[in-house]
Design an enzyme around this catalytic site. Structure first.
Site, PDB file in Angstrom:
ATOM      1  N   ASP A 435      82.159 -15.847  46.752  1.00 23.39           N
ATOM      2  CA  ASP A 435      80.869 -15.180  46.597  1.00 23.39           C
ATOM      3  C   ASP A 435      80.086 -15.372  47.897  1.00 23.39           C
ATOM      4  O   ASP A 435      80.449 -16.206  48.736  1.00 23.39           O
ATOM      5  CB  ASP A 435      80.132 -15.806  45.409  1.00 23.39           C
ATOM      6  CG  ASP A 435      78.756 -15.213  45.200  1.00 23.39           C
ATOM      7  OD1 ASP A 435      78.625 -13.975  45.340  1.00 23.39           O
ATOM      8  OD2 ASP A 435      77.822 -15.965  44.907  1.00 23.39           O
ATOM      9  N   GLU A 539      63.075 -13.851  42.778  1.00 23.60           N
ATOM     10  CA  GLU A 539      61.792 -13.617  42.101  1.00 23.60           C
ATOM     11  C   GLU A 539      60.738 -14.598  42.578  1.00 23.60           C
ATOM     12  O   GLU A 539      59.583 -14.236  42.803  1.00 23.60           O
ATOM     13  CB  GLU A 539      61.974 -13.732  40.589  1.00 23.60           C
ATOM     14  CG  GLU A 539      62.414 -12.445  39.912  1.00 23.60           C
ATOM     15  CD  GLU A 539      62.121 -12.454  38.426  1.00 23.60           C
ATOM     16  OE1 GLU A 539      62.046 -13.538  37.843  1.00 23.60           O
ATOM     17  OE2 GLU A 539      61.947 -11.363  37.858  1.00 23.60           O
TER      18      GLU A 539
END
Length: 1206
Positions: A435, A539
């Site tokens: 990843d 976020e």
């Protein structure tokens, strides 16, 4: 009776009431009439309770009698496998599932038959019982801890509402339908429907670390109709019924309906408290038990993971079957010999050697002889092999856990081997699938740049208009005007703050969106001290940026969000949240401002949102797209922001459709997604954000080192193409020196196939050019190739997008994609889903037959980690879901090089040397019986006494080979890192394969021939000191056994690459133990105690007192060992391998004053080091002059005044 219209705040129910009223007559008798009137679905109404496969769950509050009819599981959990009564039979049953254990049990039964057994039963039962006991003790210990954990959990106390009174009950006594009271910081006892809490609007906060590893708090909310049930008397009268999905393991999904007061209310995961969570920041809450015990989602996720086997495991199973076949062949040969001998010779000696009563022919004698030889030669199939392998792997796993150089001091996180079955496969990895975010990068997000209404902010320019680099930038922007600003936030472009202060409406709307469209929780411990708790670092970074630029998110309730806009508190009514998921790749909120205007705010991936933008502003769209490409080219993570104004009527109509979708029992998620899709279109583009996620320390060096080790690295990321490519260059996966980087972006099957075809053609054409007209096929034998592109000239890279990958993974194209990708040095797959990650790994596993390793840090990497041969979890910023699913874990990507190049390579080397020696010593030991059969009339007589046969594998030769398998190394750790090519033998499976196995077997057979015939020939004419004949059976047995123990001990000394005190103690200690036991068994003391067992008093002492015996032993050892030494000497001279070169350089450096061919070497470092924590593993250092073989070679080298041609 017509039900009243729905006046609940959940929304309008509309004409569905007519259908509900029409089906009430068909309600089942066990459902009260009011539930039928409340509108149970027709399919449920006709359903009878099922005690087989559960199709739905019904739970009625405060009604145990009703709920018990469904025979739901209690809340008692049981993770243990055994109890006192079942342990022995169940454990033995499980152990005899192993073919080897069953085989030896069969041999034990054969040994109990007097007609065919020439060995006592204890020669088999002692090693078998030892193996079974070791395994049983391990299993019992594990199960004891499981029992203790179960009892601790089951006996926890919980407050249960029974007959209107809160009573203390043990967790194990909680039942479905009970109402439980939880207090702050208590664990949730079962899967509960939240009814009410001490907080306004029925809110509560939970920590889910036990479930998904995330430590940030999550909010849960009771539905409004039950949020007022905070009083015990009201809760005692609550008789609502929940009908929901059956038990499952989906932690993030729940679908159900509450029926109460002739109304129904949809339930989702936001209303659930799952077992294992902890209640936080709330004095109390009440919940209704929906799932208990083994039905809870925590326990449903506790199933056994798929057992992974290594390639050596599979090879060992095959070889053991071959050995068994070889054993049968030897038995047949000797049985035929027995039948012939008995027919031709044995019949003449019936007076002296009569057959047993049951034997009536030479053929039957041969048949019995076959089984007798199967018993005698059974040691050729090693019973202790599998146990020894597990012990070695356990040691390797502890070395990984103890490695200080893989310990992250900043996070206080050590490396952890979460499995003990894959250690040697770490030395055979060919493909690494990684990843990006949180694995290659730090996953610590920083708001870096943004585009607002076509204007880009974030860059700083000097007086000449050139972009200033980070070190040349002036002081960061001063946010002192904002008392609520986060002092850790840094931004360098002052023009953005000026736009905010001057009241630019687009800039204000931009930051307003960031302050409203999120799921962040705010906590204000002291006045003005805000702490944000975000479910993702992205976020948190965006909300913090809005906070510093004057739009401060202060607090939220289920229906409102309060923002301090430029010092003024503004409260927005929260009408709807359109959740983010990996499919939607966007999130939206619908709010009503104080003026009553309704607006949708949306943020999401550019590939998703740009297609949903209104086409009225093409210039803005083009400018923003250019900015997005620019940001992505710098390796930044981007999001697009948009909004949409809504009319009151349009919203109400949409809210009705959303409510109906939320009440659906079938495909609720899909229906809600479809409704969300209707709203999120024709939006107005507002701008874009760019977040920086820096590379972890050591990533470029690690990738470069692994690439030199011939390990191919593929990055599978959800980021956009430009971002992934930039990171690829940053971490040195992609370089400017590459021949070409192919980018596949086709949207159709034909386009993707054509792009892959062109890439293959270009690689082939360039390969021909480099080869001066000769193709690769012409230069390399075809038997070595699986693909024409497997070893083309030049370095290539491949970048493929998610939509192209979807086509490339189709059955008719996957091989074309794989062939193209495997020809490239680096592969980057962008915009991929978690499922696609797993599919790519599975594709390589299936067709390349190569060992794969997947590494990631988030929940979206779990499927990839579980699919690969080896899964590695990074304990990073996204919880520990990846760690929980992994086989190995650590905190930084750079530790991967040490895991593979040091621990993995050593583990593979040690396991291979262990197996080679193990098979060698067993064949050398067993085949002596085979040769002896030709000289004893094939009578199944053994050469050694039965005690030597029993103790050979479990006492005399077990510990030295274990020490070599645990501690050995060929080169020190630093040399392993400096010479990554040393890793390639594991990838090519060179150190232990079928060829190496047959070489070991051949050496064992060669040793057994000399072991038998040299003493046999020497004893033919030998005499004792007193002139009597030396050649008696017992003297011959002692001589052969002593020769064998000495030869195999010398052999393991030659095989040992790194000598420690433990190796010395085990090798010489085993020899000492052999002689001690040998003399003890021929002593007067044992004869006096067991005269029937130890009859040959003084035989060992008399035999070993003869010089001829010691000369025979020395000659046997010499002819067995010297050819091995000579072969290795010649091989080191004529065909040295890289490890020989490096290790000889180390030894030469030690001999020549500390410096060898490769530079400075440090000699004599300790293997283990005492610490306050106990024995800590320290990776050992060069072998130096301790290695016997190299010492011998060095002596020969000096005598001949030559130097090794290395």
């Amino acid at each position: 009776m017509q039900p009243p219209p729905d006046r609940s705040p959940m929304g309008l129910l509309g004409p569905c009431w007519v259908r509900w009223h029409c089906v009430q007559k068909s309600a089942p008798q066990e459902m009260p009439e009011k539930w039928a009137r409340a509108g149970a679905p027709h399919s449920w109404s006709r359903k009878k309770p099922s005690w087989g496969t559960e199709e739905e769950r019904r739970a009625r509050a405060n009604d145990r009698e009703y709920n018990e009819k469904f025979q739901y599981a209690s809340n008692c959990i049981k993770t243990s496998k055994y109890n006192i009564l079942t342990f022995l039979p169940v454990n033995l049953f499980e152990q005899f599932q192993e073919v080897a254990n069953t085989y030896f049990l069969f041999l034990l039964i054969l040994q109990l038959i007097p007609q065919i057994s020439s060995l006592s039963w204890f020669t088999t039962i002692v090693p078998l019982v030892l193996v079974l006991t070791i395994t049983a003790v391990k299993d019992a210990t594990d199960d004891y801890f499981r029992h203790r954990s179960d009892n601790q959990v089951n006996n926890r106390q919980s407050q249960v509402l029974i007959n209107g009174i809160l009573q203390q009950e043990q967790w194990m006594n909680v039942r479905v339908g009970d109402i439980i009271k939880l207090e702050n910081n208590q664990f949730v006892a079962a899967d509960l429907l939240l009814l009410s809490s001490s907080e306004p609007h029925g809110l509560c906060y939970i920590e889910t670390a036990e479930l998904d590893g995330e430590t940030n708090m999550k909010v849960r909310q009771a539905i409004p109709v039950t949020s007022e049930l905070g009083d015990i008397s009201k809760l005692a009268k609550f008789d609502g019924e929940v009908i929901c999905e059956p038990p499952n393991n989906k932690l993030d999904k729940f679908s159900g309906t509450l029926y109460w007061k002739e109304n129904k209310f949809p339930l989702s995961n936001q209303n659930m408290l799952l077992r294992g969570c902890v209640l936080r920041n709330a004095e109390w809450c009440f919940g209704l038990v929906i799932f208990a015990g083994p039905d809870t989602k925590l326990m449903q996720n506790s199933g056994r993971t798929k057992f992974k086997r290594t390639s050596i495991d599979r090879l060992m199973n095959t070889l053991v079957l071959w050995i068994f076949g070889f054993l049968v062949c030897m038995g047949v040969i000797l049985a035929i010999g027995n039948a012939i001998w008995e027919h031709e010779v044995g019949t003449r000696f019936q007076v002296y050697l009569p057959w047993d009563e049951a034997v009536d022919s030479a053929f039957f004698s041969g048949f019995l002889s076959f089984w007798s030889y199967i018993i005698i030669l059974n040691t050729v199939v090693p019973i202790s092999l599998y146990v020894s392998v597990e012990v070695i792997r356990l040691g390797h796993s502890y070395f990984i856990n103890w490695d200080k150089k893989m310990f992250c001091a900043r996070r206080r996180t050590p490396a952890e081997a979460r499995t003990t079955t894959l250690s040697e496969e770490l030395g055979q990895v060919e493909y690494v699938f990684s990843d990006k975010t949180g694995t290659l990068t730090q996953n610590i997000m920083v708001f870096s740049k943004c585009s607002i209404h076509g204007h880009s902010y974030g860059d700083v320019f000097d007086v000449l208009g050139h972009k200033a680099e980070l070190g040349e930038r002036p002081e960061p922007v001063d946010f002192s005007f904002n008392p609520l600003a986060d002092k850790k936030f840094l931004f360098w472009d002052p023009t953005l703050l000026e736009a905010v202060k001057t009241g630019d409406p687009h800039t204000h709307e931009f930051f307003r969106l960031l302050s409203l469209c999120h799921t962040v929780m705010s906590e204000e411990k002291n006045e003005g001290e805000l702490y944000y708790k975000a479910q993702s670092p992205d976020e948190g970074a965006l909300v913090t940026a809005a906070r510093n630029f004057g739009f401060v998110f202060r607090s939220r309730t289920p229906k409102t969000i309060t923002v301090c806009e430029m010092g003024t508190a503004v409260t927005y009514q929260l009408l709807a949240i359109l959740d983010f998921n990996n499919t939607r790749k966007r999130m939206s909120v619908i709010v009503r401002n104080p003026e009553g205007k309704i607006r949708l705010y949306c943020k999401g991936a550019d590939t998703i949102l740009l297609d949903r933008i209104h086409h009225s502003t093409p210039e803005l769209l083009n400018a923003t797209t250019d900015h997005l490409n620019e940001y992505a080219g710098e390796g930044l993570r981007t999001l697009v922001l948009a909004y949409k104004d809504l009319g009151e009527e349009d919203y109400e109509e949409w809210a009705g459709r959303r409510l109906q979708a939320s009440l659906a029992q079938d495909s609720r998620e899909d229906r809600l997604a479809s409704v969300y899709e209707e709203m999120e279109n024709d939006m107005m583009l507002l701008g874009a954000t760019a977040i920086e996620d820096k590379l972890q320390q050591g990533v470029p060096e690690t990738i470069a080192l692994l690439t030199l080790a011939n390990i191919k690295i593929w990055v599978l990321t959800g980021d956009k193409q430009e971002t992934a490519v930039n990171i690829g260059y940053s971490c040195k996966m992609l370089t400017d020196d590459m021949t070409e980087v192919f980018i596949v972006t086709g949207h159709t099957v034909l386009e993707v196939r054509e792009e892959l075809r062109k890439a293959r053609e270009k690689m082939t054409a360039l390969s021909r050019a480099v080869g001066n007209g000769f193709t690769y096929q012409e230069k390399v034998p075809s038997s070595k190739l699986t693909s024409v592109l497997e070893a083309i000239a030049g370095d290539y890279g491949l970048v493929i997008s998610g939509h192209s990958l979807a086509h490339a993974l189709e059955a008719d194209m996957e091989l074309e994609f794989l062939e193209t990708a495997c020809a490239c040095k680096a592969v980057i797959c962008c915009r991929v889903t978690p499922l696609q990650k797993a599919q790519v790994v599975e594709l390589v596993k299936k067709h390349r037959k190569a060992v794969t390793l997947a590494i990631g840090d988030g929940a979206n990497d779990v499927s990839m980690i579980k699919t690969a041969h080896i899964g590695v979890g990074i304990s990073g910023q996204e919880g520990i879901q990846a760690v929980l699913a992994s086989d190995y874990s650590f905190s930084q990507f750079k530790f991967l090089q040490r895991l593979l190049l040091v621990h993995g390579r050593w583990s593979y080397l040690r396991m291979c040397k262990f197996l080679c020696y193990f098979f060698y010593k067993n064949f050398a030991f067993t085949m002596v019986h085979f040769w002896f059969g030709f000289f004893c009339g094939f009578s199944a007589q053994t050469v050694y006494d039965q005690y030597f046969i029993t103790l050979y594998n479990i006492v005399y030769t077990s510990l030295p080979v274990l020490a070599m398998g645990v501690f050995d190394q060929d080169v020190p750790e630093q040399r392993s890192m400096e010479h990554p090519k040393l890793y390639e033998p594991g990838q090519l499976n060179l150190l232990f394969n079928k060829r190496e196995f047959f070489i070991c077997i051949a050496q064992g057979i060669y040793t057994s021939v000399l072991m038998f015939f040299v003493p046999y020939g020497a004893f033919a004419e030998a005499t004792r000191d007193d002139g009597t004949q030396l050649a008696d059976y017992q003297s011959f047995a002692v001589t052969v056994a002593t020769s064998l123990v000495i030869v195999v001990s010398v052999q393991i000394g030659l095989d040992t690459g790194y000598w420690t005190a433990i190796n010395h103690f085990f090798i010489w200690g085993s020899l000492a133990v052999y002689f001690a036991i040998l003399f003890a068994m021929h002593s007067n003391g044992l004869f006096d105690m067991f005269p029937d067992q130890f009859r040959f008093v003084g035989n060992a002492q008399n035999t070993l007192a003869q010089p001829a015996v010691w000369l025979t032993i020395a000659l046997t050892a010499a002819v067995c060992v010297l050819p091995v030494v000579a072969f290795r000497f010649l091989k080191l001279h004529l065909r040295p391998g890289l490890s020989d070169t490096v290790s000889w350089g180390c030894a030469g450096g030690a001999r020549g004053g500390g410096r060898g061919a490769d530079g400075e070497f440090q000699v004599g470092a300790k293997l283990r080091q005492k610490t306050a924590r106990g024995i800590r593993y320290q990776c050992p250092h060069p072998r130096g002059a301790q290695l016997p073989v190299l010492a011998i070679f060095a002596l020969i080298d000096r005598l001949t005044d030559t130097r090794l041609a290395l």
